[in-house]
Design an enzyme around this catalytic site. Sequence first.
Site, PDB file in Angstrom:
ATOM      1  N   LYS A 186      18.810 -15.652 -19.228  1.00 55.40           N
ATOM      2  CA  LYS A 186      18.444 -17.057 -19.002  1.00 55.40           C
ATOM      3  C   LYS A 186      18.061 -17.192 -17.530  1.00 55.40           C
ATOM      4  O   LYS A 186      18.597 -18.034 -16.791  1.00 55.40           O
ATOM      5  CB  LYS A 186      19.641 -17.953 -19.386  1.00 55.40           C
ATOM      6  CG  LYS A 186      19.336 -19.439 -19.453  1.00 55.40           C
ATOM      7  CD  LYS A 186      18.465 -19.825 -20.629  1.00 55.40           C
ATOM      8  CE  LYS A 186      18.135 -21.316 -20.569  1.00 55.40           C
ATOM      9  NZ  LYS A 186      17.073 -21.689 -21.517  1.00 55.40           N
ATOM     10  N   ASP A 219      17.425 -18.415 -25.577  1.00 56.46           N
ATOM     11  CA  ASP A 219      17.099 -19.423 -26.602  1.00 56.46           C
ATOM     12  C   ASP A 219      15.943 -18.937 -27.476  1.00 56.46           C
ATOM     13  O   ASP A 219      15.994 -19.017 -28.707  1.00 56.46           O
ATOM     14  CB  ASP A 219      16.777 -20.784 -25.953  1.00 56.46           C
ATOM     15  CG  ASP A 219      16.002 -20.670 -24.656  1.00 56.46           C
ATOM     16  OD1 ASP A 219      15.921 -19.556 -24.103  1.00 56.46           O
ATOM     17  OD2 ASP A 219      15.459 -21.679 -24.183  1.00 56.46           O
ATOM     18  N   ASP A 243      28.078 -12.222 -27.106  1.00 59.82           N
ATOM     19  CA  ASP A 243      29.097 -12.717 -28.037  1.00 59.82           C
ATOM     20  C   ASP A 243      28.453 -13.654 -29.062  1.00 59.82           C
ATOM     21  O   ASP A 243      28.676 -13.548 -30.268  1.00 59.82           O
ATOM     22  CB  ASP A 243      30.158 -13.468 -27.219  1.00 59.82           C
ATOM     23  CG  ASP A 243      31.392 -13.785 -28.038  1.00 59.82           C
ATOM     24  OD1 ASP A 243      31.519 -13.251 -29.157  1.00 59.82           O
ATOM     25  OD2 ASP A 243      32.221 -14.580 -27.560  1.00 59.82           O
TER      26      ASP A 243
END
Length: 355
Positions: A186, A219, A243
């Site tokens: 990100k 995303d 995770d």
Amino acid sequence: MAMNIAILEGDGIGPEICAAACKVLEAANDKYTLGLELIFADVGLKSLKRHGSTLTDQTFEIVQSSDGIVLGPVSHLDYPPIQEGGLNPSGVLRKRLDLFANIRPAKTRTELQAPLGKPFDLIIYRENTEGFYSDRNLYEGIGDLMVTGDVAISIRRVTRQASLRIAEAAFQAAVARGKKVTAVHKQNVLKVSDGLFLDCCREVAARFPEVIYDEILVDAACAHLVRTPEDFDVIVTTNMFGDIISDLTSELSGSLGLAPSINAGTQHAMAQAQHGSAPNIAGLGIANPSSLIGSVAMLLKWMGTQHGSSALIHASQSIDAALEQALMTAETRTSDLGGILTTEQFALTVAKNLA
Ligand code: ATP
């Protein structure tokens, strides 16, 4: 060479799926004369009740001196504060034993219905010792704190050393697989920390010219994993992203109950199902133990590689094959996959399938 495997059953469905995995492990031990000794130690709520701590020093010593570890899922959300003995065994063992690589494969099988109806076979290399995991990313203390009564902050730690070693592990895996690594990040928001992570991935990528390397925002990765999961081979990512997306990929493969993993370091490795302790089905004898059986196979492969033991590597491959065989037909599946077998019956089937 005699070797020990420490067995920590955990909470919820932990004891049931651990018993199932041990049945298969014991059958493999006898069949292939592996010389493994299983040593059981208390952990989790049972340990809290008996010894006042969910992870005692005694259990840690057993684990530390073992050649391999099997940890059942734990219900650490139900534990009391650390000061009252509620340590998260999973996080503590990953940190104390420096199990830096959480390796989480996910694949579809032609005979098993999966939500997308598309075949894929990928593996996630998740950094396991830092990131947003506040129980393990500081030298001392917890990096998740209240600044005032109304303001909470969390500290995310990304280091060059941890990023380089997880990237190296991912690229080495890619060489033996589909020769592609995708870094999930990100960096558009976490410019500095994920910037460092990507720098490390690029540095390692330069040393593996035969491996295709690309990068994708976390995303977008979620959308692409649903749309075109077959485009992924090895995914390397930081702790929390790994995770989260591994639950997505394991569910996309058919069931969380199918999802194996190991936590590997240079000295130790721990087999651990990807899912949690599933308290909603605990004690019913219906949990799918494939996740932990597959994790045990991964552990034996790691131990075999570590000790140069072809017998352990053969046992690992045989357990995988026996597990696949059991999953092939509806009659020999557990109820999460539309079958009728109990956890124990499924384990006996896998044990019987060992060739
Ligand atoms: P925890 O609080 O320990 O994280 P949880 O139930 O919130 O537990 P998971 O244990 O990951 O989270 O389970 C999510 C869902 O998947 C639950 O509905 C559970 O019943 C199901 N599930 C998880 N593991 C298995 C398994 N091995 N076999 C069958 N179903 C499973």
